[in-house]
Design an enzyme around this catalytic site. Structure first.
Site, PDB file in Angstrom:
ATOM      1  CE  LYS A   1      -4.895   0.104  -0.231  1.00 48.05           C
ATOM      2  NZ  LYS A   1      -5.523   0.702  -1.416  1.00 48.05           N
TER       3      LYS A   1
ATOM      4  CE1 TYR B   1      28.728   2.099   4.416  1.00 47.52           C
ATOM      5  CE2 TYR B   1      26.432   2.302   5.139  1.00 47.52           C
ATOM      6  CZ  TYR B   1      27.562   1.529   4.910  1.00 47.52           C
ATOM      7  OH  TYR B   1      27.522   0.200   5.156  1.00 47.52           O
TER       8      TYR B   1
HETATM    9  C1  PLP Z   1      -6.390   1.672  -0.961  1.00 47.94           C
HETATM   10  C2  PLP Z   1      -7.727   1.881  -1.452  1.00 47.94           C
HETATM   11  C3  PLP Z   1      -8.697   2.508  -0.664  1.00 47.94           C
HETATM   12  C4  PLP Z   1      -8.388   3.137   0.672  1.00 47.94           C
HETATM   13  O1  PLP Z   1      -7.913   4.429   0.474  1.00 47.94           O
HETATM   14  P1  PLP Z   1      -7.517   5.404   1.675  1.00 47.94           P
HETATM   15  O2  PLP Z   1      -7.190   6.661   1.027  1.00 47.94           O
HETATM   16  O3  PLP Z   1      -6.385   4.788   2.388  1.00 47.94           O
HETATM   17  O4  PLP Z   1      -8.720   5.505   2.544  1.00 47.94           O
HETATM   18  C5  PLP Z   1      -9.975   2.575  -1.153  1.00 47.94           C
HETATM   19  N1  PLP Z   1     -10.292   2.061  -2.363  1.00 47.94           N
HETATM   20  C6  PLP Z   1      -9.387   1.478  -3.163  1.00 47.94           C
HETATM   21  C7  PLP Z   1      -9.801   0.951  -4.471  1.00 47.94           C
HETATM   22  C8  PLP Z   1      -8.072   1.373  -2.740  1.00 47.94           C
HETATM   23  O5  PLP Z   1      -7.168   0.803  -3.536  1.00 47.94           O
END
Ligand code: PLP
Length: 708
Positions: A382, A608
């Site tokens: 993702k 800044y």
């Molecule tokens: C993002 C996510 C993962 C992966 O988690 P990591 O800690 O990056 O391994 C697994 N399951 C769900 C439902 C997630 O949203």
């Protein structure tokens, strides 16, 4: 878990099949070179022209297994994209090969300028412009026919129909001398031969083997039973059939036998289960190279055969053809690789993130090895694979054998499909009801997390593949973990529930409170699975752990574990013990160009605001990367340092949108254009900006150049 209730999952690539491809390609070369001619012609009749005829059916069955198999198994689902893509890829390869062989096809007379259009169609659709190129249109036509059939009838019926086609093909091939004696049949075949010179084509020959490949796919979970014995028996029968036909009849062509489908079937099952001790890398490319290029070697050697006496020995000629073609393939592959590399290796213009493929492969192996044998890794890609580039990352992982991927959104999933991802794709988040038809179109799996959502999806009357998400105690998304909450979903007509999962809220910590919470979640999940099984509900595949869940609870043996951050070689937060234990390698490195260097007098403010003033004369550098690229403004004046060679370059002043400033006072020689390492791993950035690496990586901006 009750094994019989589990749904079949997609097969991993078989090493046996990959390696056997090369052997099959060598068999094809033998068929075109008659290796035993100098020893005894009968040997060629039995071995080369009969037994080695399993080679091409084997190739058809590979396509049948991987491409037609999933389509035949889940006719309701739009797996047809696999078939469509195979057709397009084959077509591309065919056109390329035609181009390559164009001079030779004109030379041999297979093509000519004066050819009537109908004849041209015949050459390109059935026979191929070179003697081995018929294979490609046969794959394409065969796939079209098989797809047409499987849309309308079941696999067994398709097998019957394609067997009849094969019998027709047989009649125009090695059994033609019998067929010829029946006048009505002879007339029929005259029509056939008007349409195509050989019945060995995509209309009559390949469909059966494509279906047989799909059949093996269908049976893949059955334990092989006496495969080797059956294979030997069928090969002996095949040899006898070929011998008798060659001895006592005149064969119009000798590529088909009655026993051939049976022998090919057992051979394929044997190859599928074969565990080669040594593996040749790039077996698939080499087998393709051998198949595609060997006629060039034959033509090349033919040129010398008159003058070099040794070449007149058929075995020598055969081996030389094989060696020459392997060499040619090696050169071709390396040329392609070098070209690919020079095109790919992008130079740094401003700021760039760079993917380290071998680090990713290594992390995948590390994580997979932590898991029990029966548990596979589902790659979480993702948010553009946590900023690493989802397309590149999933491509690499798919080659490593990952067959299941998870993304957060529909758009992320579609991007991957459009870029050719074959594996299963689970959407972890919500998909708008107006878009559900795209779930079907791209063959995606939707998470369903409440009865309300399930009911609304079901009302769409589009068959949706889904995994049920259970809330076992994290209280973000999911059904209550009770039979009453989920039962009705299993009865919904338009939801195909193929899996069930939950997510752990505190698996990253091992303190007693966190542990208690996690154990309670695990028990709740298992309890629900048991109750579902007791009711005979097929809940499909199961998954619970994410990265920390795998490492802290490695004994859990669900079907999959959803791993994200550890694949990318980062811990969410620094943890020296865990870091040592896991030995993960960062997959991404970030570099930016030094664009300006200037001297600043003591007392001057920098950047800044007035937060940073020079306490002494300083050499200040401007680096072309800022918070819009993902280097958080939170990092300003925190002691965060960039790197150049062996030097730390402390960041000073407030980080701007597109630039940041560093102290170069300690660096004796540095000039503009220098490549500055923005971060070695993402942990420092995460700690100093008070977040976790997951956030740092996922927020890397789209403005960064990308090298994969
Ligand atoms: C993002 C996510 C993962 C992966 O988690 P990591 O800690 O990056 O391994 C697994 N399951 C769900 C439902 C997630 O949203």
């Amino acid at each position: 878990m009750t094994a019989h209730l589990k749904q079949k999952s997609a097969p991993q690539r078989s090493k046996g099949i990959d390696q056997f491809r090369m052997i099959a390609a060598v068999m094809v070369i033998a068929i075109h070179t008659f290796p035993f001619a100098s020893i005894h012609g009968v040997l060629d009749q039995i071995i080369t022209l009969t037994l080695f005829r399993v080679a091409v059916p084997f190739f058809f069955m590979v396509t049948g297994y991987y491409v037609v198999g999933p389509y035949a198994e889940k006719k309701n689902y739009p797996k047809s994209w696999k078939i469509n893509r195979a057709i397009i890829e084959t077509l591309k390869l065919y056109l390329l090969s035609c181009l390559l062989y164009l001079p030779l096809s004109f030379y041999t007379g297979a093509l000519s300028f004066s050819m009537p259009f109908v004849k041209l169609v015949k050459v390109f659709v059935f026979d191929g412009p070179m003697y081995h190129l018929w294979y490609f249109p046969a794959v394409i036509l065969g796939l079209l026919i098989v797809k047409f059939l499987l849309k309308r009838v079941s696999l067994p019926i398709a097998l019957v129909i394609t067997s009849i086609l094969y019998l027709l093909a047989l009649g125009g091939d090695s059994y033609y001398s019998f067929v010829e004696q029946v006048p009505a049949l002879k007339t029929l075949y005259r029509v056939f031969f008007h349409l195509f010179d050989y019945t060995r084509n995509g209309l009559l020959f390949s469909p059966l083997f494509l279906c047989l490949g799909a059949l093996v796919y269908h049976q893949r979970k059955q334990a092989p039973f006496l495969t080797t014995t059956k294979l030997w028996i069928s090969l002996v029968l095949l040899g006898i059939e070929g011998f008798l036909l060659h001895q006592y009849t005149v064969l119009r062509h000798d590529s088909m036998f009655i026993v051939l489908p049976l022998a090919s079937y057992y051979l394929f099952i044997w190859a599928l289960n074969w565990q080669p001790r040594k593996e040749v890398k790039q077996a698939q490319s080499y087998s393709l190279g051998l198949y595609l290029l060997h006629p060039l070697s034959i033509a090349f050697l033919y040129y010398f055969s008159k003058s070099v006496g040794l070449l007149q020995n058929s075995l020598v000629h055969f081996f030389l053809t094989v060696l020459l073609t392997i060499g040619g393939t090696w050169i071709a592959l390396n040329l392609l690789k070098v070209r690919g590399r020079t095109v790919k290796r992008k130079s740094l213009h401003r700021a760039r993130k760079q993917l380290d493929q071998s680090a990713l492969q290594k992390n995948y192996q590390t994580m997979q090895q932590l898991l029990p044998k029966q548990t596979k890794l589902m790659a979480v890609v993702k948010a553009n694979a946590y900023g690493h580039g989802a397309v590149a990352v999933s491509r690499i992982l798919e080659q490593e054998g990952v067959d299941f991927f998870a993304v957060a959104t529909l758009a992320e999933a579609i991007e991957l499909r459009k870029n050719g991802l074959q594996g299963e794709l689970l959407i972890l988040g919500y998909t708008d009801l107006e878009l559900v038809s795209q779930l079907k179109q791209y063959d995606l799996i939707q998470s369903v997390f409440s009865k309300e959502y399930a009911t609304l999806l079901n009302r769409k009357k589009v068959l949706i593949r889904c995994h049920l998400k259970i809330d076992t105690g994290m209280h973000r998304l999911g059904f209550s973990p009770t039979i009453q909450a989920v039962q009705s979903v299993y009865g919904m007509n338009y939801l195909s529930c193929e899996g069930i999962y939950s997510h752990l809220g505190s698996a990253d910590k091992l303190e007693s409170e966190a542990k208690k919470r996690t154990e309670k979640q695990i028990n709740t999940f298992d309890q629900l699975l048991t109750e579902l099984a007791e009711r005979g509900i097929n809940y499909g595949v199961t998954h619970l752990q994410s990265s920390y869940g795998v490492v802290h609870y490695p004994k859990l043996s669900y079907d999959y574990a959803r791993v994200g951050i550890f694949l990318y070689g980062a811990l969410s937060q620094p943890d020296s013990t865990l870091k040592k234990q896991l030995q993960l390698s960062p997959v991404l490195s970030i570099h930016a160009v030094l664009v300006s260097v200037k001297m600043i007098s003591s007392g001057e403010y920098i950047g800044y605001g007035t937060a940073f003033s020079a306490k002494r004369e300083m050499k200040i550098g401007t680096v072309a990367i800022g918070y819009a690229d993902g280097v958080s403004r939170e990092l300003s004046n925190t002691g965060y340092a960039l790197r150049y060679k062996d030097f730390d370059l402390p960041q000073v002043g407030r980080i701007c949108m597109d630039m940041l400033l560093v102290d170069l006072s300690e660096v004796p020689e540095i000039a503009i254009g220098a490549e500055i390492e923005v971060a070695e791993g993402s942990e420092q950035l995460a700690v100093k900006s008070k977040t976790i690496t997951n956030e740092v990586l996922s927020r890397l901006g789209t403005r960064l150049e990308y090298d994969n």
